[in-house]
Design a protein around this motif. Structure first.
Motif, PDB file in Angstrom:
ATOM      1  N   ASP A 190      -5.975 -16.942  14.146  1.00  0.00           N
ATOM      2  CA  ASP A 190      -5.663 -15.572  13.755  1.00  0.00           C
ATOM      3  C   ASP A 190      -4.440 -15.543  12.837  1.00  0.00           C
ATOM      4  O   ASP A 190      -4.406 -14.767  11.866  1.00  0.00           O
ATOM      5  CB  ASP A 190      -5.410 -14.742  15.012  1.00  0.00           C
ATOM      6  N   ASP A 191      -3.453 -16.400  13.140  1.00  0.00           N
ATOM      7  CA  ASP A 191      -2.285 -16.471  12.269  1.00  0.00           C
ATOM      8  C   ASP A 191      -2.661 -16.981  10.877  1.00  0.00           C
ATOM      9  O   ASP A 191      -2.145 -16.489   9.859  1.00  0.00           O
ATOM     10  CB  ASP A 191      -1.227 -17.381  12.890  1.00  0.00           C
ATOM     11  N   ASN A 192      -3.558 -17.977  10.843  1.00  0.00           N
ATOM     12  CA  ASN A 192      -4.008 -18.472   9.535  1.00  0.00           C
ATOM     13  C   ASN A 192      -4.715 -17.382   8.735  1.00  0.00           C
ATOM     14  O   ASN A 192      -4.489 -17.212   7.528  1.00  0.00           O
ATOM     15  CB  ASN A 192      -4.940 -19.671   9.717  1.00  0.00           C
ATOM     16  N   ILE A 193      -5.573 -16.623   9.418  1.00  0.00           N
ATOM     17  CA  ILE A 193      -6.299 -15.550   8.734  1.00  0.00           C
ATOM     18  C   ILE A 193      -5.347 -14.459   8.278  1.00  0.00           C
ATOM     19  O   ILE A 193      -5.454 -13.936   7.158  1.00  0.00           O
ATOM     20  CB  ILE A 193      -7.395 -14.994   9.655  1.00  0.00           C
ATOM     21  N   LEU A 194      -4.391 -14.100   9.171  1.00  0.00           N
ATOM     22  CA  LEU A 194      -3.433 -13.065   8.796  1.00  0.00           C
ATOM     23  C   LEU A 194      -2.569 -13.513   7.616  1.00  0.00           C
ATOM     24  O   LEU A 194      -2.267 -12.710   6.715  1.00  0.00           O
ATOM     25  CB  LEU A 194      -2.551 -12.727   9.997  1.00  0.00           C
ATOM     26  N   CYS A 195      -2.182 -14.787   7.650  1.00  0.00           N
ATOM     27  CA  CYS A 195      -1.397 -15.306   6.531  1.00  0.00           C
ATOM     28  C   CYS A 195      -2.197 -15.248   5.233  1.00  0.00           C
ATOM     29  O   CYS A 195      -1.691 -14.843   4.176  1.00  0.00           O
ATOM     30  CB  CYS A 195      -0.955 -16.731   6.839  1.00  0.00           C
ATOM     31  N   SER A 196      -3.452 -15.643   5.305  1.00  0.00           N
ATOM     32  CA  SER A 196      -4.310 -15.590   4.115  1.00  0.00           C
ATOM     33  C   SER A 196      -4.506 -14.160   3.641  1.00  0.00           C
ATOM     34  O   SER A 196      -4.472 -13.863   2.438  1.00  0.00           O
ATOM     35  CB  SER A 196      -5.651 -16.243   4.431  1.00  0.00           C
ATOM     36  N   GLN A 197      -4.735 -13.261   4.582  1.00  0.00           N
ATOM     37  CA  GLN A 197      -4.916 -11.856   4.204  1.00  0.00           C
ATOM     38  C   GLN A 197      -3.652 -11.297   3.560  1.00  0.00           C
ATOM     39  O   GLN A 197      -3.725 -10.515   2.604  1.00  0.00           O
ATOM     40  CB  GLN A 197      -5.293 -11.040   5.447  1.00  0.00           C
ATOM     41  N   SER A 198      -2.494 -11.694   4.145  1.00  0.00           N
ATOM     42  CA  SER A 198      -1.251 -11.211   3.569  1.00  0.00           C
ATOM     43  C   SER A 198      -1.068 -11.728   2.133  1.00  0.00           C
ATOM     44  O   SER A 198      -0.726 -10.958   1.215  1.00  0.00           O
ATOM     45  CB  SER A 198      -0.082 -11.647   4.445  1.00  0.00           C
ATOM     46  N   GLU A 199      -1.320 -13.016   1.947  1.00  0.00           N
ATOM     47  CA  GLU A 199      -1.188 -13.572   0.600  1.00  0.00           C
ATOM     48  C   GLU A 199      -2.234 -12.979  -0.344  1.00  0.00           C
ATOM     49  O   GLU A 199      -1.944 -12.680  -1.514  1.00  0.00           O
ATOM     50  CB  GLU A 199      -1.339 -15.098   0.655  1.00  0.00           C
ATOM     51  N   ARG A 200      -3.437 -12.802   0.148  1.00  0.00           N
ATOM     52  CA  ARG A 200      -4.491 -12.239  -0.699  1.00  0.00           C
ATOM     53  C   ARG A 200      -4.201 -10.796  -1.060  1.00  0.00           C
ATOM     54  O   ARG A 200      -4.449 -10.346  -2.195  1.00  0.00           O
ATOM     55  CB  ARG A 200      -5.829 -12.339   0.032  1.00  0.00           C
ATOM     56  N   ALA A 201      -3.664 -10.055  -0.080  1.00  0.00           N
ATOM     57  CA  ALA A 201      -3.330  -8.663  -0.364  1.00  0.00           C
ATOM     58  C   ALA A 201      -2.217  -8.576  -1.409  1.00  0.00           C
ATOM     59  O   ALA A 201      -2.260  -7.758  -2.344  1.00  0.00           O
ATOM     60  CB  ALA A 201      -2.905  -7.957   0.916  1.00  0.00           C
ATOM     61  N   ALA A 202      -1.209  -9.470  -1.241  1.00  0.00           N
ATOM     62  CA  ALA A 202      -0.128  -9.471  -2.223  1.00  0.00           C
ATOM     63  C   ALA A 202      -0.646  -9.865  -3.608  1.00  0.00           C
ATOM     64  O   ALA A 202      -0.274  -9.257  -4.633  1.00  0.00           O
ATOM     65  CB  ALA A 202       0.974 -10.425  -1.781  1.00  0.00           C
ATOM     66  N   SER A 203      -1.530 -10.858  -3.627  1.00  0.00           N
ATOM     67  CA  SER A 203      -2.089 -11.283  -4.906  1.00  0.00           C
ATOM     68  C   SER A 203      -2.939 -10.191  -5.538  1.00  0.00           C
ATOM     69  O   SER A 203      -2.873  -9.950  -6.756  1.00  0.00           O
ATOM     70  CB  SER A 203      -2.926 -12.549  -4.706  1.00  0.00           C
ATOM     71  N   ALA A 204      -3.740  -9.509  -4.724  1.00  0.00           N
ATOM     72  CA  ALA A 204      -4.603  -8.447  -5.256  1.00  0.00           C
ATOM     73  C   ALA A 204      -3.765  -7.291  -5.788  1.00  0.00           C
ATOM     74  O   ALA A 204      -4.076  -6.717  -6.851  1.00  0.00           O
ATOM     75  CB  ALA A 204      -5.557  -7.970  -4.182  1.00  0.00           C
ATOM     76  N   LYS A 205      -2.717  -6.966  -5.044  1.00  0.00           N
ATOM     77  CA  LYS A 205      -1.893  -5.857  -5.503  1.00  0.00           C
ATOM     78  C   LYS A 205      -1.143  -6.226  -6.787  1.00  0.00           C
ATOM     79  O   LYS A 205      -1.037  -5.416  -7.714  1.00  0.00           O
ATOM     80  CB  LYS A 205      -0.903  -5.470  -4.406  1.00  0.00           C
ATOM     81  N   LEU A 206      -0.608  -7.448  -6.791  1.00  0.00           N
ATOM     82  CA  LEU A 206       0.093  -7.870  -8.003  1.00  0.00           C
ATOM     83  C   LEU A 206      -0.861  -8.024  -9.189  1.00  0.00           C
ATOM     84  O   LEU A 206      -0.467  -7.793 -10.330  1.00  0.00           O
ATOM     85  CB  LEU A 206       0.825  -9.187  -7.749  1.00  0.00           C
ATOM     86  N   ARG A 207      -2.086  -8.387  -8.905  1.00  0.00           N
ATOM     87  CA  ARG A 207      -3.037  -8.581  -9.999  1.00  0.00           C
ATOM     88  C   ARG A 207      -3.618  -7.270 -10.478  1.00  0.00           C
ATOM     89  O   ARG A 207      -3.718  -7.029 -11.669  1.00  0.00           O
ATOM     90  CB  ARG A 207      -4.168  -9.505  -9.530  1.00  0.00           C
ATOM     91  N   ASP A 208      -4.045  -6.452  -9.584  1.00  0.00           N
ATOM     92  CA  ASP A 208      -4.743  -5.221  -9.976  1.00  0.00           C
ATOM     93  C   ASP A 208      -3.770  -4.101 -10.352  1.00  0.00           C
ATOM     94  O   ASP A 208      -3.816  -3.576 -11.437  1.00  0.00           O
ATOM     95  CB  ASP A 208      -5.678  -4.740  -8.862  1.00  0.00           C
ATOM     96  N   ASN A 209      -2.950  -3.740  -9.401  1.00  0.00           N
ATOM     97  CA  ASN A 209      -2.105  -2.579  -9.680  1.00  0.00           C
ATOM     98  C   ASN A 209      -0.931  -2.586  -8.711  1.00  0.00           C
ATOM     99  O   ASN A 209      -1.099  -2.428  -7.509  1.00  0.00           O
ATOM    100  CB  ASN A 209      -2.916  -1.296  -9.521  1.00  0.00           C
ATOM    101  N   ILE A 210       0.262  -2.790  -9.261  1.00  0.00           N
ATOM    102  CA  ILE A 210       1.465  -2.732  -8.428  1.00  0.00           C
ATOM    103  C   ILE A 210       1.732  -1.299  -7.986  1.00  0.00           C
ATOM    104  O   ILE A 210       2.389  -1.067  -6.955  1.00  0.00           O
ATOM    105  CB  ILE A 210       2.654  -3.312  -9.227  1.00  0.00           C
ATOM    106  N   GLU A 211       1.160  -0.355  -8.692  1.00  0.00           N
ATOM    107  CA  GLU A 211       1.328   1.053  -8.319  1.00  0.00           C
ATOM    108  C   GLU A 211       0.837   1.307  -6.895  1.00  0.00           C
ATOM    109  O   GLU A 211       1.450   2.082  -6.152  1.00  0.00           O
ATOM    110  CB  GLU A 211       0.553   1.939  -9.295  1.00  0.00           C
ATOM    111  N   ASN A 212      -0.254   0.634  -6.539  1.00  0.00           N
ATOM    112  CA  ASN A 212      -0.782   0.840  -5.176  1.00  0.00           C
ATOM    113  C   ASN A 212       0.221   0.363  -4.125  1.00  0.00           C
ATOM    114  O   ASN A 212       0.388   1.002  -3.071  1.00  0.00           O
ATOM    115  CB  ASN A 212      -2.102   0.088  -5.027  1.00  0.00           C
ATOM    116  N   LEU A 213       0.854  -0.765  -4.424  1.00  0.00           N
ATOM    117  CA  LEU A 213       1.859  -1.268  -3.483  1.00  0.00           C
ATOM    118  C   LEU A 213       2.984  -0.269  -3.297  1.00  0.00           C
ATOM    119  O   LEU A 213       3.432  -0.013  -2.168  1.00  0.00           O
ATOM    120  CB  LEU A 213       2.398  -2.604  -3.978  1.00  0.00           C
TER     121      LEU A 213
END
Length: 490
Positions: free
Chosen positions: A305-328
Motif C-alpha cells: 500500500d505504501d508503494n502504491i501510495l508513493c507511486s500515486q503521489s509521484e504520478r499525481a505530482a507529475s500529472a499536475k506539473l505536466r498538465d496544469n499547475i493551476e489545478n494544484l
C-alpha cells in the motif's frame, strides 16, 4: 447318658460312611443356589419369638442348654450335628457360604472387567472419530486460509499492475509556473502562523480542560494540510526536473513488488491445491519450528500500500506539473479553506460545549451549596437529639442506683428492675446509632465541601478556556487569505 459335646465311643468304633456324592453334579448346580446355607435343626428355645411381649418375656429368663441336651438325646447319630472329631475321612477349609461368595465375587469382577473393556472400546472409537474430524477440519481451515491468501495476493497484484501501467503513462514533460507558485507559497505563511499561535494559546488552558480535543486535532490537521500544500508547491518549484527520476524510482519499487507477488502467488496457489493424495508430499521434520517470516499481514499489506501510495503521489505530482499547475493551486486553496472552516466549526462547537459545561457547573454548585446547608442543619439536629437522650439516661441510671439501696429481701429483681436495665441499654443503643449517623453526616459534609471546591475550581478553569477559545483564538481567525491570493494571482 452322655453329655452334649463329649465323644461317643460308638462313633469311634464304627465311623460314619462318607456320602457317595460329596459335591453336587454340574448339571444340578443351579439347584444348589436355592439353599445357600446348610440347614441344621435347632431347638425351639433358640428361635426368638416375633411378638414384642414374648421377646421381653424370653429375655427375662436365663437360657440354659437343658432343652438342647434333651432334644439331642432323642436324635439318632445320623441326624445329629457332625463333630470334627467324627470326620476322619475328609477335612475342608471353607464352608459352602465361602464357596458361593467366591463365585459371586468372580462373577462381579468379570462383569466389571467386561464393562470397563466395553467402555474403553466405545471411548476409543469416539476418540478416533473425533481426531479424524478435527484433522479434517484443521486441513479445511488451512486450505481456506491459503485460498484467502491467494485472493489477497491477486488483489494486490492487480492493483500493482494497474498502478504500474498508469505510472508508465505519466512520463511527460513538466510545465513551470514558478512565479505563481512562489506567490502562492508566500500566502500560506499567514494561515500557518495563525494555526500555530492558536495551538500556543491553547497550551495555557488549566486543569482538566488541557485536553487533546477535536479543536486541537483540527488545528494539528490544519498545520499538516498547510505544510503539505507548501511541500507540494515547493516540489513544483525545486524538483520539476527531478520528478521524472522520482517516477522511475516509484516504478522500480512497483515492479520489484510485482515480481515478488507473482512468485508468492505461484507458491501459495500450489500449496492451496495440495491434497492428501497429491504427489510430492513428504515429511519435513522440524519445519514447523522454522520461522523465516519477516512480515505480518498488516505490514505485508502496508508495504504494498505504501508503494502504491508513493507511486500515486509521484504520478499525481507529475500529472499536475505536466498538465496544469493551476489545478494544484486550486486544490491546495480548497484544502486550506476546507480545513480552515473545519477548525472554525470545531472551535464553535467546543465553545458551546464549554459554555454549557460552565452553566451546568454553576447549577451543580448552587445545588451543592444548598445541600451543604441542609446537611449542616441535619448535623445540628442529630447533635441535639444526642443531647436530648442525656436526661432520660440519667433518670434511668439514677433509678437503678437508688433501687440498689433497698434492704434485705426487698432487693428484688422485679419487673421494674428489668425494665430499667433494658431502658438503659436501649438509650445507649440510641445514642450509639445517633453518633454513627452523626459521623456519617459529617463525612457526607466533607464530601460536599470537597465537591464544592472541585466545582469552583472547574468553574474557573472553564472560564479561562472560554476566554482563550472565544476571545484570543477566534479573534485571530477572523481573516484568511482569499482564494485569488492562494492560487497566486495577486
Amino acid at each position: 447318658m452322655e453329655l452334649v459335646g463329649s465323644p461317643l465311643t460308638a462313633t469311634y468304633a464304627h465311623p460314619r460312611s462318607t456320602p457317595t456324592k460329596f459335591l453336587p453334579a454340574i448339571s444340578t448346580m443351579a439347584s444348589s443356589y436355592k439353599n445357600r446355607f446348610p440347614y441344621y435343626p435347632l431347638p425351639q428355645s433358640f428361635s426368638l419369638p416375633w411378638t414384642p411381649s414374648a421377646y421381653y418375656k424370653a429375655a427375662a429368663v436365663n437360657p440354659t442348654l437343658a432343652p438342647f441336651s434333651k432334644s439331642s438325646q432323642g436324635l439318632t447319630p445320623s441326624k445329629m450335628l457332625p463333630f470334627v472329631s467324627n470326620r476322619t475321612n475328609l477335612f475342608t477349609w471353607y464352608t459352602p457360604d465361602d464357596w458361593y461368595r467366591s463365585n459371586l465375587t468372580n462373577y462381579k469382577e468379570s462383569e466389571a472387567s467386561r464393562h470397563n473393556a466395553e467402555r474403553l472400546r466405545v471411548d476409543t472409537s469416539r476418540m478416533i472419530q473425533d481426531k479424524y474430524q478435527q484433522t479434517k477440519k484443521t486441513q479445511l481451515e488451512s486450505t481456506k486460509n491459503l485460498g484467502e491468501r491467494v485472493n489477497d495476493i491477486e488483489f494486490w497484484r492487480s492493483e500493482l499492475c494497474r498502478e504500474l501501467d498508469e505510472m508508465m503513462g505519466e512520463t511527460n514533460a513538466l510545465t513551470d509556473m514558478k512565479k505563481r507558485l512562489e506567490r502562492a507559497l508566500a500566502e500560506t505563511e499567514a494561515p500557518l502562523q495563525v494555526a500555530q499561535e492558536c495551538l500556543l494559546h491553547r497550551e495555557k488552558r488549566m486543569g482538566i480542560d488541557l485536553v487533546h480535543d477535536n479543536v486541537e486535532k483540527q488545528l494539528f490537521t490544519e498545520v499538516d494540510v498547510i505544510r503539505s500544500c507548501q511541500e507540494r508547491m515547493q516540489q513544483c518549484l525545486d524538483k520539476a526536473k527531478a520528478q521524472l527520476a522520482s517516477n522511475r524510482v516509484a516504478q522500480h519499487e512497483l515492479e520489484r513488488d510485482l515480481v515478488n507477488k507473482q512468485a508468492a502467488h505461484r507458491i501459495d496457489d500450489k500449496c492451496h491445491h495440495l491434497r492428501n493424495t497429491s504427489d510430492g508430499i513428504s515429511y519435513y521434520r522440524g519445519v514447523e519450528r522454522v520461522d523465516a517470516t519477516i512480515s505480518v499481514p498488516e505490514s505485508w499489506a502496508k508495504f504494498t500500500d505504501d508503494n502504491i501510495l508513493c507511486s500515486q503521489s509521484e504520478r499525481a505530482a507529475s500529472a499536475k506539473l505536466r498538465d496544469n499547475i493551476e489545478n494544484l493551486l486550486v486544490v491546495t486553496a480548497n484544502e486550506m479553506w476546507r480545513q480552515f472552516n473545519g477548525v472554525n466549526v470545531a472551535f464553535t462547537n467546543r465553545i458551546a460545549e464549554t459554555a454549557d459545561a460552565k452553566s451546568k457547573i454553576q447549577t451543580h454548585l448552587a445545588k451543592t451549596l444548598q445541600e451543604i446547608f441542609q446537611i449542616e442543619m441535619n448535623i445540628e439536629a442529630i447533635r441535639k437529639a444526642i443531647r436530648d437522650k442525656g436526661p432520660p439516661l440519667k433518670v434511668a441510671q439514677t433509678r437503678l442506683d437508688e433501687r440498689t439501696r433497698r434492704p434485705n429481701v426487698e432487693l428484688c429483681r422485679d419487673t421494674a428492675q428489668l425494665r430499667l436495665v433494658n431502658e438503659v441499654h436501649e438509650i445507649d443503643e440510641m445514642i450509639q446509632s445517633l453518633q454513627q449517623r452523626l459521623r456519617d453526616a459529617e463525612d457526607t459534609l466533607q464530601m460536599l465541601v470537597r465537591a464544592k471546591s472541585v466545582l469552583e475550581h472547574d468553574l474557573a478553569v472553564k472560564a479561562n478556556s472560554l476566554f482563550i477559545d472565544q476571545e484570543k483564538c477566534m479573534g485571530m481567525r477572523k481573516t484568511f487569505p482569499s482564494t485569488v491570493r492562494l492560487v497566486g494571482y495577486v
